[in-house]
Motif scaffolding. Structure first.
Motif: not given
Length: 470
Positions: A192-194, A200-205, A406-412, A392-396
């Motif tokens: 999803x991050x890709x 990535x770091x923000x999504x991890x946190x 907001x991107x990190x939250x969407x991944x989560x 992820x493809x649909x939401x890209x």
């Protein structure tokens, strides 16, 4: 701007900053039908035909391309491009993560972490200790590896403490599942991050922040009523029980350092970038070694030394163990690559933009939309990876122009949706059923319900962060 606002306002504010999405290759109705048919084909091939997801995703991508007027000659052009870009961005990280996990398990480091935590825990706190142990070792270990490692420990602890297996097992499974869906370097979040070009770091946190209350609620707390519903004791013969081979183990702190090293390096990278000190001397060093590839590479080399050479393994033995780590993830890499190809076909056909427009017109919040799409694919296919890839493809197209937070939250949100309701079409369902010796009904009342709780509580955490981080 909060991601809880409806999408019309959100997208109108952010899309001017984004690149123009691909032009649709066909009319709206045809594109939607093409997407529905291709996703349905993937579901049928995986669930009923029992085809490997790699081939199912490839065939679904070809059908999508042809049905969307991309032409027979270009039926797999987008697919091939997506495979290359996805494996280039995610494949190496998964391979490095597999090496770290292999050394943790083979050296006894993971066992040392679990045993140390359990040895210092009173009986009434054992469910919490199991959740904590699973949370820690679940950071670098793939879900299936964590299950195979922890379930014998769960059985043994339950037997010695004379407690129901579910009281020990659900906290451990919740810890593994939450990390699997929410925290990189697990394959789902990485995909999803890709796909969404998230940090990535923000999504991890943020993933760790969301995962902690998720594990608490869906693990130790939910296990209390579940243990009353399914009060099965530990079996006399424990499947997969470990045998002490008398080999040297690393210390607890050395083992823990391997687990936490990539997390600390990636969080340091995010911090120096956020504070805008990444151009200073130490800041530039931390920014460089904290990039995902470098962080996992450094940790892999560190694991080879402290969990290999330092414990008496020869250089050839370390090389052999490293090579053995790659075999089990070959299938994962193929699925991830094929999923990236299918995602790229969705994007290049323009169907993602069409579906995004539909979501905008319906006024569905972006985070909730990502979760719902992932839930639908997860329930249909039984695969968290396929759910993450497709969602992820649909939401890209809707992600273009969103802020890093907001991107990190969407991944989560997508990750939380990808673990919803594990049932009979999910291999994990049968793995847990057989290990615990439960009936299908008992597995639904424990494992399946726990997965729903992880998904819903995870979404609640994501929405709460979205409301707070305006």
């Amino acid at each position: 701007m909060s991601p809880l606002t409806t999408l019309p306002a959100l997208v109108s504010a952010l899309l001017p900053l984004a690149d123009d999405p691909p032009a649709p290759t066909a009319g709206t109705t045809q594109l939607v039908l093409a997407a529905v048919v291709s996703i349905a084909l993937i579901v049928v091939l995986i669930v009923w035909v029992k085809m490997h997801p790699f081939f199912a995703l490839m065939l679904g991508s070809g059908v999508m391309a042809v049905a969307a007027n991309m032409g027979f000659a270009n039926a797999f052009t987008a697919f091939s491009s997506g495979v290359g870009s996805t494996l280039g961005g995610v494949g190496v990280l998964i391979a490095l993560g597999a090496v770290i996990g292999k050394f943790l398990t083979e050296s006894g480091a993971a066992d040392e972490i679990v045993d140390t935590i359990l040895s210092k825990t009173p009986a009434k706190r054992l469910p919490w200790a199991m959740a904590g142990a699973a949370f820690i070792i679940g950071i670098p270990l793939f879900f299936e590896v964590g299950v195979v490692l922890l379930i014998p420990i769960v059985m043994l602890v339950a037997k010695r403490a004379k407690l129901p297996v579910i009281l020990m097992g659900i906290p451990a499974l919740a810890g593994l599942s939450a990390l699997h869906g929410l925290v990189p370097p697990h394959p789902g979040p990485l995909i999803a991050i890709d796909a969404l070009d998230a940090n990535l770091g923000l999504t991890l946190a943020l993933g760790l922040v969301v995962a902690i209350p998720t594990v608490i609620i869906s693990g130790p707390l939910l296990a209390i009523p579940m243990a009353r519903w399914v009060p099965i004791p530990a079996p006399d013969r424990i499947v997969g029980q470990r045998v002490d081979e008398g080999g040297r183990r690393p210390s607890f702190w050395v083992a823990l350092s391997v687990v936490l090293m990539p997390v600390i390096l990636m969080l340091a990278h995010t911090l120096v970038v956020a504070l805008r000190v990444d151009t200073t001397g130490w800041g530039s060093v931390l920014s460089f070694i904290g990039t995902p590839l470098l962080a996992l590479l450094i940790t892999s080399l560190y694991a080879m030394v402290v969990l290999g050479l330092a414990l008496g393994r020869s250089t050839s033995g370390v090389a052999s163990l490293t090579g053995a780590a790659f075999g089990p993830v070959a299938g994962i890499l193929l699925i991830v690559g094929a999923g990236g190809g299918f995602k790229q076909t969705l994007v290049d056909s323009g169907v993602g933009g069409v579906i995004g427009d539909g979501i905008i017109q319906a006024g569905v919040p972006v985070l909730l939309a990502g979760w719902l799409v992932a839930v639908a694919i997860r329930v249909a296919t039984g695969s968290a990876t396929v759910a993450t890839i497709t969602a992820s493809g649909i939401m890209a197209p809707l992600a273009a122009g969103l802020t890093d937070v907001h991107l990190a939250l969407l991944v989560l949100a997508i990750g939380a949706g990808s673990v919803f309701l594990s049932h009979v079409n999910d291999a994990g369902f049968w793995l847990v059923k057989e290990y615990f010796g439960m009936t299908v009904g008992e597995t639904f009342k424990t494992w399946s319900l726990m997965e729903c709780a992880v998904s819903v509580v995870g979404l609640a955490g994501v929405l709460a962060l979205g409301a707070a981080l305006v």
